[in-house]
Design an enzyme around this catalytic site. Structure first.
Site, PDB file in Angstrom:
ATOM      1  N   LYS A  52      78.705  24.479  27.063  1.00 36.87           N
ATOM      2  CA  LYS A  52      77.430  23.791  27.188  1.00 36.87           C
ATOM      3  C   LYS A  52      76.329  24.728  27.674  1.00 36.87           C
ATOM      4  O   LYS A  52      75.156  24.452  27.519  1.00 36.87           O
ATOM      5  CB  LYS A  52      77.556  22.625  28.194  1.00 36.87           C
ATOM      6  CG  LYS A  52      78.619  21.643  27.865  1.00 36.87           C
ATOM      7  CD  LYS A  52      78.783  20.645  29.058  1.00 36.87           C
ATOM      8  CE  LYS A  52      80.046  19.857  28.880  1.00 36.87           C
ATOM      9  NZ  LYS A  52      80.313  19.021  30.078  1.00 36.87           N
ATOM     10  N   GLY A  53      76.752  25.830  28.303  1.00 31.07           N
ATOM     11  CA  GLY A  53      75.817  26.650  29.064  1.00 31.07           C
ATOM     12  C   GLY A  53      74.615  27.179  28.305  1.00 31.07           C
ATOM     13  O   GLY A  53      73.582  27.458  28.903  1.00 31.07           O
ATOM     14  N   ASP A 112      80.875  37.447  31.270  1.00 31.86           N
ATOM     15  CA  ASP A 112      81.509  37.823  32.535  1.00 31.86           C
ATOM     16  C   ASP A 112      82.641  38.806  32.206  1.00 31.86           C
ATOM     17  O   ASP A 112      82.387  39.986  31.962  1.00 31.86           O
ATOM     18  CB  ASP A 112      81.994  36.517  33.179  1.00 31.86           C
ATOM     19  CG  ASP A 112      82.546  36.681  34.572  1.00 31.86           C
ATOM     20  OD1 ASP A 112      81.994  37.466  35.338  1.00 31.86           O
ATOM     21  OD2 ASP A 112      83.538  36.001  34.904  1.00 31.86           O
ATOM     22  N   LYS A 140      77.308  40.319  33.429  1.00 37.16           N
ATOM     23  CA  LYS A 140      77.831  40.888  34.681  1.00 37.16           C
ATOM     24  C   LYS A 140      78.669  42.093  34.292  1.00 37.16           C
ATOM     25  O   LYS A 140      79.889  41.988  34.162  1.00 37.16           O
ATOM     26  CB  LYS A 140      78.741  39.874  35.383  1.00 37.16           C
ATOM     27  CG  LYS A 140      78.056  38.687  36.021  1.00 37.16           C
ATOM     28  CD  LYS A 140      79.125  37.831  36.711  1.00 37.16           C
ATOM     29  CE  LYS A 140      78.563  36.543  37.239  1.00 37.16           C
ATOM     30  NZ  LYS A 140      79.629  35.616  37.686  1.00 37.16           N
ATOM     31  N   PHE A 161      78.421  34.458  41.674  1.00 36.75           N
ATOM     32  CA  PHE A 161      78.426  33.267  40.834  1.00 36.75           C
ATOM     33  C   PHE A 161      77.018  32.676  40.808  1.00 36.75           C
ATOM     34  O   PHE A 161      76.409  32.451  41.852  1.00 36.75           O
ATOM     35  CB  PHE A 161      79.440  32.241  41.354  1.00 36.75           C
ATOM     36  CG  PHE A 161      79.788  31.213  40.325  1.00 36.75           C
ATOM     37  CD1 PHE A 161      80.705  31.509  39.328  1.00 36.75           C
ATOM     38  CD2 PHE A 161      79.178  29.968  40.341  1.00 36.75           C
ATOM     39  CE1 PHE A 161      81.016  30.568  38.351  1.00 36.75           C
ATOM     40  CE2 PHE A 161      79.489  29.029  39.369  1.00 36.75           C
ATOM     41  CZ  PHE A 161      80.408  29.316  38.373  1.00 36.75           C
ATOM     42  N   VAL A 162      76.497  32.447  39.617  1.00 30.69           N
ATOM     43  CA  VAL A 162      75.130  31.958  39.486  1.00 30.69           C
ATOM     44  C   VAL A 162      75.108  30.608  38.767  1.00 30.69           C
ATOM     45  O   VAL A 162      76.008  30.293  37.986  1.00 30.69           O
ATOM     46  CB  VAL A 162      74.227  32.963  38.722  1.00 30.69           C
ATOM     47  CG1 VAL A 162      74.047  34.239  39.528  1.00 30.69           C
ATOM     48  CG2 VAL A 162      74.784  33.272  37.336  1.00 30.69           C
ATOM     49  N   ASP A 168      76.543  26.099  35.185  1.00 28.16           N
ATOM     50  CA  ASP A 168      76.961  25.071  36.134  1.00 28.16           C
ATOM     51  C   ASP A 168      77.928  25.591  37.178  1.00 28.16           C
ATOM     52  O   ASP A 168      78.576  26.621  37.004  1.00 28.16           O
ATOM     53  CB  ASP A 168      77.680  23.942  35.381  1.00 28.16           C
ATOM     54  CG  ASP A 168      79.091  24.375  34.933  1.00 28.16           C
ATOM     55  OD1 ASP A 168      79.198  25.403  34.252  1.00 28.16           O
ATOM     56  OD2 ASP A 168      80.070  23.695  35.299  1.00 28.16           O
ATOM     57  N   ARG A 174      73.068  22.490  36.166  1.00 28.83           N
ATOM     58  CA  ARG A 174      72.660  23.028  34.866  1.00 28.83           C
ATOM     59  C   ARG A 174      71.159  22.874  34.636  1.00 28.83           C
ATOM     60  O   ARG A 174      70.545  23.669  33.942  1.00 28.83           O
ATOM     61  CB  ARG A 174      73.397  22.315  33.719  1.00 28.83           C
ATOM     62  CG  ARG A 174      74.877  22.626  33.624  1.00 28.83           C
ATOM     63  CD  ARG A 174      75.423  22.138  32.284  1.00 28.83           C
ATOM     64  NE  ARG A 174      76.875  22.047  32.272  1.00 28.83           N
ATOM     65  CZ  ARG A 174      77.702  23.052  31.962  1.00 28.83           C
ATOM     66  NH1 ARG A 174      77.196  24.233  31.645  1.00 28.83           N
ATOM     67  NH2 ARG A 174      78.995  22.887  31.960  1.00 28.83           N
TER      68      ARG A 174
END
Ligand code: IMP
Ligand code: MG
Length: 189
Positions: A52-53, A112, A140, A161-162, A168, A174
């Site tokens: 979904k990001g 990531d 990252k 972690f962002v 999310d 989100r």
């Protein structure tokens, strides 16, 4: 942190720091859209958003492009812990479109370890697109486990972690208009 005014009240107390505010996100996407316009001049591009990001990046990128473009989405789940992936990926929603012979640009929120996108690249490449490139809003680099050619990168972030702008933590945050970190106690620490 003046930008905190842009964060809904309900989330404000959870935020430790704003790494990238809404203005910087917007101007970076304008730049990237300009580069894509040049690189794909005279062609059309199929933007493949990874749910979904990527939904914010997709919306803000697609509306900036002046070349012809279409959008499609995929959803995958990667087996692993809450904050890191294993590279074993399952496709939950596949493309609606046949991508053979198409110029395809994958649109991601963050790379990531790179394992998820590595799998997706191999999967999509086997469908014989004319070209296949990656745009990721965030990367990252210190976490990378596989070598991935990311053609368009918005911002490099450190190994933290962002959340926000599509990203999310446990499905929350989100909708934040910026990229932020959370206070340790939010993670139940
Ligand atoms: P990778 O397979 O390790 O590259 O994992 C990529 C996916 O993990 C991203 O598409 C995100 O869904 C999630 N992810 C990785 N880092 C973060 C983060 O800092 N915040 C939120 N989600 C993240
Ligand atoms: Mg993602």
């Amino acid at each position: 942190m003046a930008e905190l005014a842009s964060v809904p009240n309900v989330h404000r107390d959870d935020i430790e720091d704003i790494l990238i505010d809404a203005d910087r996100l917007e101007s970076r996407l304008v730049e990237l859209a300009g580069r894509i316009d040049e690189d794909y001049a005279g062609r059309e591009v199929l933007l493949v958003g990874v749910l979904k990001g990527a939904f914010f990046v997709m919306a803000d990128l697609a509306r900036r492009l002046t070349i012809r473009s279409q959008v499609d989405f995929m959803a995958c789940s990667s087996y692993g812990s809450a904050t890191s992936s294993s590279g074993v990926v399952r496709i939950l929603k596949d493309l609606d479109t046949d991508i053979e012979g198409r110029d395809v640009l994958i649109v991601e929120d963050i790379v990531d370890s790179g394992l998820t996108l590595d799998y997706l690249m191999k999967n999509l490449r086997s469908r014989r697109p004319a070209s296949l490139e990656i745009l990721s809003l965030l990367t990252k680099p210190t976490r990378r486990e596989v070598d991935l050619p990311i053609r368009y990168v918005g911002f490099e972030v450190p190994d933290v972690f962002v959340v926000g702008y599509g990203l999310d933590y446990a499905e929350n945050y989100r909708g934040l208009p910026c990229i932020a970190t959370l206070k340790p106690e939010v993670y139940g620490g």
